[in-house]
Design a protein around this motif. Structure first.
Motif, PDB file in Angstrom:
ATOM      1  N   GLN A 262      17.113 -16.392  37.834  1.00 27.70           N
ATOM      2  CA  GLN A 262      17.952 -15.144  37.076  1.00 27.70           C
ATOM      3  C   GLN A 262      19.244 -16.052  36.749  1.00 27.70           C
ATOM      4  O   GLN A 262      19.993 -16.236  37.723  1.00 27.70           O
ATOM      5  N   GLN A 263      19.508 -15.936  35.347  1.00 26.38           N
ATOM      6  CA  GLN A 263      20.551 -16.506  35.007  1.00 26.38           C
ATOM      7  C   GLN A 263      21.806 -15.916  35.595  1.00 26.38           C
ATOM      8  O   GLN A 263      21.846 -14.383  35.865  1.00 26.38           O
ATOM      9  N   ALA A 264      22.955 -16.503  35.848  1.00 29.97           N
ATOM     10  CA  ALA A 264      24.367 -15.967  36.500  1.00 29.97           C
ATOM     11  C   ALA A 264      25.326 -16.268  35.179  1.00 29.97           C
ATOM     12  O   ALA A 264      25.216 -17.421  34.812  1.00 29.97           O
ATOM     13  N   GLN A 265      26.334 -15.156  35.208  1.00 29.38           N
ATOM     14  CA  GLN A 265      27.150 -15.454  33.954  1.00 29.38           C
ATOM     15  C   GLN A 265      28.466 -16.012  34.704  1.00 29.38           C
ATOM     16  O   GLN A 265      28.780 -15.850  36.071  1.00 29.38           O
ATOM     17  N   THR A 266      29.120 -16.987  34.132  1.00 31.30           N
ATOM     18  CA  THR A 266      30.371 -17.471  34.616  1.00 31.30           C
ATOM     19  C   THR A 266      31.426 -16.707  33.763  1.00 31.30           C
ATOM     20  O   THR A 266      31.368 -16.535  32.499  1.00 31.30           O
ATOM     21  N   ASN A 267      32.372 -16.444  34.656  1.00 32.36           N
ATOM     22  CA  ASN A 267      33.612 -15.638  34.034  1.00 32.36           C
ATOM     23  C   ASN A 267      34.638 -16.577  33.872  1.00 32.36           C
ATOM     24  O   ASN A 267      35.212 -17.134  35.136  1.00 32.36           O
ATOM     25  N   PHE A 268      35.358 -16.829  33.028  1.00 34.90           N
ATOM     26  CA  PHE A 268      36.704 -17.813  32.796  1.00 34.90           C
ATOM     27  C   PHE A 268      37.820 -16.545  33.112  1.00 34.90           C
ATOM     28  O   PHE A 268      37.450 -15.418  32.255  1.00 34.90           O
TER      29      PHE A 268
ATOM     30  N   GLY B 147      40.700 -20.732  43.550  1.00 30.68           N
ATOM     31  CA  GLY B 147      39.685 -21.539  42.997  1.00 30.68           C
ATOM     32  C   GLY B 147      38.421 -21.182  42.666  1.00 30.68           C
ATOM     33  O   GLY B 147      38.353 -20.034  42.768  1.00 30.68           O
ATOM     34  N   PRO B 148      37.429 -21.936  42.061  1.00 34.38           N
ATOM     35  CA  PRO B 148      36.206 -21.440  41.548  1.00 34.38           C
ATOM     36  C   PRO B 148      35.379 -20.649  42.885  1.00 34.38           C
ATOM     37  O   PRO B 148      35.532 -21.244  43.918  1.00 34.38           O
ATOM     38  N   PHE B 149      34.764 -19.790  42.510  1.00 35.29           N
ATOM     39  CA  PHE B 149      33.862 -19.072  43.336  1.00 35.29           C
ATOM     40  C   PHE B 149      32.700 -18.467  42.988  1.00 35.29           C
ATOM     41  O   PHE B 149      32.611 -17.982  41.548  1.00 35.29           O
ATOM     42  N   TYR B 150      31.790 -18.001  43.644  1.00 36.59           N
ATOM     43  CA  TYR B 150      30.530 -17.443  43.681  1.00 36.59           C
ATOM     44  C   TYR B 150      30.674 -16.029  44.263  1.00 36.59           C
ATOM     45  O   TYR B 150      30.982 -16.243  45.512  1.00 36.59           O
ATOM     46  N   CYS B 151      30.361 -14.979  43.531  1.00 32.87           N
ATOM     47  CA  CYS B 151      30.302 -13.947  44.434  1.00 32.87           C
ATOM     48  C   CYS B 151      28.990 -13.297  44.548  1.00 32.87           C
ATOM     49  O   CYS B 151      28.190 -12.834  43.250  1.00 32.87           O
ATOM     50  N   PRO B 152      28.205 -13.186  45.632  1.00 32.70           N
ATOM     51  CA  PRO B 152      27.095 -12.873  45.760  1.00 32.70           C
ATOM     52  C   PRO B 152      26.631 -11.528  45.555  1.00 32.70           C
ATOM     53  O   PRO B 152      25.653 -10.931  45.185  1.00 32.70           O
TER      54      PRO B 152
ATOM     55  N   GLN C 113      27.836 -13.607  40.096  1.00 36.40           N
ATOM     56  CA  GLN C 113      28.432 -14.208  39.090  1.00 36.40           C
ATOM     57  C   GLN C 113      29.269 -15.510  39.627  1.00 36.40           C
ATOM     58  O   GLN C 113      29.767 -15.326  40.900  1.00 36.40           O
ATOM     59  N   VAL C 114      29.811 -16.348  38.841  1.00 42.51           N
ATOM     60  CA  VAL C 114      30.758 -17.366  38.998  1.00 42.51           C
ATOM     61  C   VAL C 114      32.012 -16.921  38.533  1.00 42.51           C
ATOM     62  O   VAL C 114      31.920 -16.420  37.284  1.00 42.51           O
ATOM     63  N   TYR C 115      33.004 -17.145  39.068  1.00 46.72           N
ATOM     64  CA  TYR C 115      34.366 -17.134  38.611  1.00 46.72           C
ATOM     65  C   TYR C 115      35.243 -18.435  38.499  1.00 46.72           C
ATOM     66  O   TYR C 115      35.309 -19.044  39.582  1.00 46.72           O
ATOM     67  N   ILE C 116      35.811 -18.751  37.343  1.00 40.28           N
ATOM     68  CA  ILE C 116      36.774 -20.011  37.669  1.00 40.28           C
ATOM     69  C   ILE C 116      38.042 -19.680  36.594  1.00 40.28           C
ATOM     70  O   ILE C 116      37.747 -19.361  35.262  1.00 40.28           O
ATOM     71  N   ASP C 117      39.148 -20.152  36.897  1.00 37.18           N
ATOM     72  CA  ASP C 117      40.270 -20.239  36.167  1.00 37.18           C
ATOM     73  C   ASP C 117      40.106 -22.105  35.761  1.00 37.18           C
ATOM     74  O   ASP C 117      40.385 -22.624  36.646  1.00 37.18           O
ATOM     75  N   LEU C 118      39.856 -22.137  34.641  1.00 37.95           N
ATOM     76  CA  LEU C 118      39.663 -23.544  34.044  1.00 37.95           C
ATOM     77  C   LEU C 118      40.840 -24.478  34.341  1.00 37.95           C
ATOM     78  O   LEU C 118      40.658 -25.708  34.422  1.00 37.95           O
ATOM     79  N   ASN C 119      41.884 -23.986  34.681  1.00 42.70           N
ATOM     80  CA  ASN C 119      42.962 -24.911  35.056  1.00 42.70           C
ATOM     81  C   ASN C 119      42.802 -25.278  36.296  1.00 42.70           C
ATOM     82  O   ASN C 119      43.890 -26.238  36.740  1.00 42.70           O
TER      83      ASN C 119
ATOM     84  N   HIS D 231      28.168 -27.028  41.902  1.00 41.88           N
ATOM     85  CA  HIS D 231      28.181 -26.571  43.167  1.00 41.88           C
ATOM     86  C   HIS D 231      28.294 -25.034  43.309  1.00 41.88           C
ATOM     87  O   HIS D 231      27.505 -24.499  44.119  1.00 41.88           O
ATOM     88  N   GLU D 232      28.935 -24.160  42.355  1.00 37.57           N
ATOM     89  CA  GLU D 232      29.219 -22.869  42.328  1.00 37.57           C
ATOM     90  C   GLU D 232      27.764 -22.313  42.252  1.00 37.57           C
ATOM     91  O   GLU D 232      27.442 -21.330  42.681  1.00 37.57           O
ATOM     92  N   TYR D 233      27.103 -22.798  41.222  1.00 38.75           N
ATOM     93  CA  TYR D 233      25.408 -22.485  40.886  1.00 38.75           C
ATOM     94  C   TYR D 233      24.785 -22.752  41.849  1.00 38.75           C
ATOM     95  O   TYR D 233      23.577 -22.080  42.012  1.00 38.75           O
ATOM     96  N   GLY D 234      24.925 -23.837  42.543  1.00 37.89           N
ATOM     97  CA  GLY D 234      24.176 -24.029  43.941  1.00 37.89           C
ATOM     98  C   GLY D 234      23.989 -22.829  44.588  1.00 37.89           C
ATOM     99  O   GLY D 234      23.201 -22.375  45.453  1.00 37.89           O
ATOM    100  N   HIS D 235      25.409 -22.119  44.740  1.00 41.31           N
ATOM    101  CA  HIS D 235      25.455 -20.977  45.766  1.00 41.31           C
ATOM    102  C   HIS D 235      24.670 -19.855  44.953  1.00 41.31           C
ATOM    103  O   HIS D 235      24.230 -18.828  45.950  1.00 41.31           O
ATOM    104  N   HIS D 236      24.534 -19.839  43.964  1.00 42.95           N
ATOM    105  CA  HIS D 236      23.798 -18.690  43.167  1.00 42.95           C
ATOM    106  C   HIS D 236      22.073 -19.043  43.551  1.00 42.95           C
ATOM    107  O   HIS D 236      21.679 -18.070  43.786  1.00 42.95           O
TER     108      HIS D 236
END
Length: 300
Positions: A112-118, A135-140, A144-150, A174-179
């Motif tokens: 199941q694909q997970a969306q990444t949110n910038f 920092g970047p994180f995955y919310c179970p 979805q994955v969340y990241i500030d690209l900076n 790594h974050e998609y590994g959590h997904h």
């Protein structure tokens, strides 16, 4: 490394929320244990940090908004990924999810694909509200994955990482590994707590291993058009990823940024050596089945 200029990008896997909402306070249940070590470090240091500007990731002010339509318009092919840092992140996300789609299918499962949110400054999630300092994180809770690209600039300037495109790939993988762990039910095995052999450490090291497994196959994962996105991954690329893994080890963070005292009872992500070991385990084997951090007493 480079991207195949003719390969297509799929921007539907990304939601661009930069400039929406500004900085907010961390709360509402927090982010659990699935983010990178940054939150742990900052909590130990007693506060957040302001992320630097000028990262090349289309910095957006508080009252400005990029929006997913802008990403869709400019990120169409691998050629765009070679030119634009935002598009490079999209390309990595496409490749990582393409890899896991294939891996799940091989074992008779459906990925199941997970969306990444910038986002920029702060973001609201079903795991609570977060600032960029997390920092970047995955919310179970919402998958979805969340990241500030900076953040990638922060890794270089504050943590001393070498940097480079494949470091960005490592963080996202790594974050998609959590997904993947969430889909497989591995996350349910985590009972909390900390320490060198805690479930938290095992979860993070496995995510590193999964990131390495993707990296092994990065140049062969095709897009919908059948063309691989990534070409020419070098040993220098892999070395940069390993360097980043070392910079976010529990021991390195505590020693270099947390006052010099290393307290193993507070470990939640693993040491620098462990993170490198398990990334290498995935990269050298190319087999996620070799990432059994929950099935061994030898974590490194």
């Amino acid at each position: 490394m480079q991207f195949n200029e003719d390969a297509e990008l799929d921007t539907s896997q990304v939601s661009d929320q930069r400039g929406v909402g500004g900085r907010v306070a961390l709360g509402g249940g927090g982010l659990g244990i699935v983010g990178l070590i940054i939150y742990f470090v900052l909590s130990q240091l007693g506060g957040g940090v302001e992320l630097p500007t000028g990262s090349g990731f289309s910095d957006v002010g508080r009252d400005q908004q990029v929006g997913s339509d802008a990403i869709k318009a400019k990120c169409k092919t691998g050629a765009d990924a070679n030119r634009e840092a935002d598009c490079r992140a999209v390309a990595f996300i496409n490749s990582i999810q393409g890899y896991w789609t294939d891996q799940f299918a091989r074992s008779g499962k459906t990925y199941q694909q997970a969306q990444t949110n910038f986002f920029s400054g702060g973001v609201q999630t079903r795991c609570g509200n977060a600032t960029s300092a997390v920092g970047p994180f995955y919310c179970p809770a919402d998958g979805q994955v969340y990241i500030d690209l900076n953040f990638f600039k922060e890794l270089q300037e504050k943590f001393g990482a070498t940097g480079g495109p494949f470091v960005e790939a490592y963080v996202l993988a790594h974050e998609y590994g959590h997904h993947v762990q969430n889909l497989l039910g591995t996350s349910d095995r985590v009972s909390g707590g900390s320490g060198p052999k805690s479930d938290s450490v095992r979860l993070e090291l496995q995510a590193d291993c999964y990131a390495g497994a993707w990296a092994n196959h990065a140049t062969t994962v095709p897009t919908a058009s059948g063309k691989p996105l990534i070409t020419g991954v070098t040993q220098e690329d892999v070395a940069a990823a390993l360097d980043a893994a070392a910079r976010i080890g529990d021991d390195y963070i505590q020693r270099e940024l947390g006052g010099g005292r290393v307290d193993t009872t507070q470990f939640t992500h693993g040491t620098s050596a462990q993170r490198q070991k398990w990334y290498n385990q995935g990269y050298e084997s190319g087999d996620p089945a070799r990432c059994g951090t929950f099935d061994t007493n030898d974590l490194g």
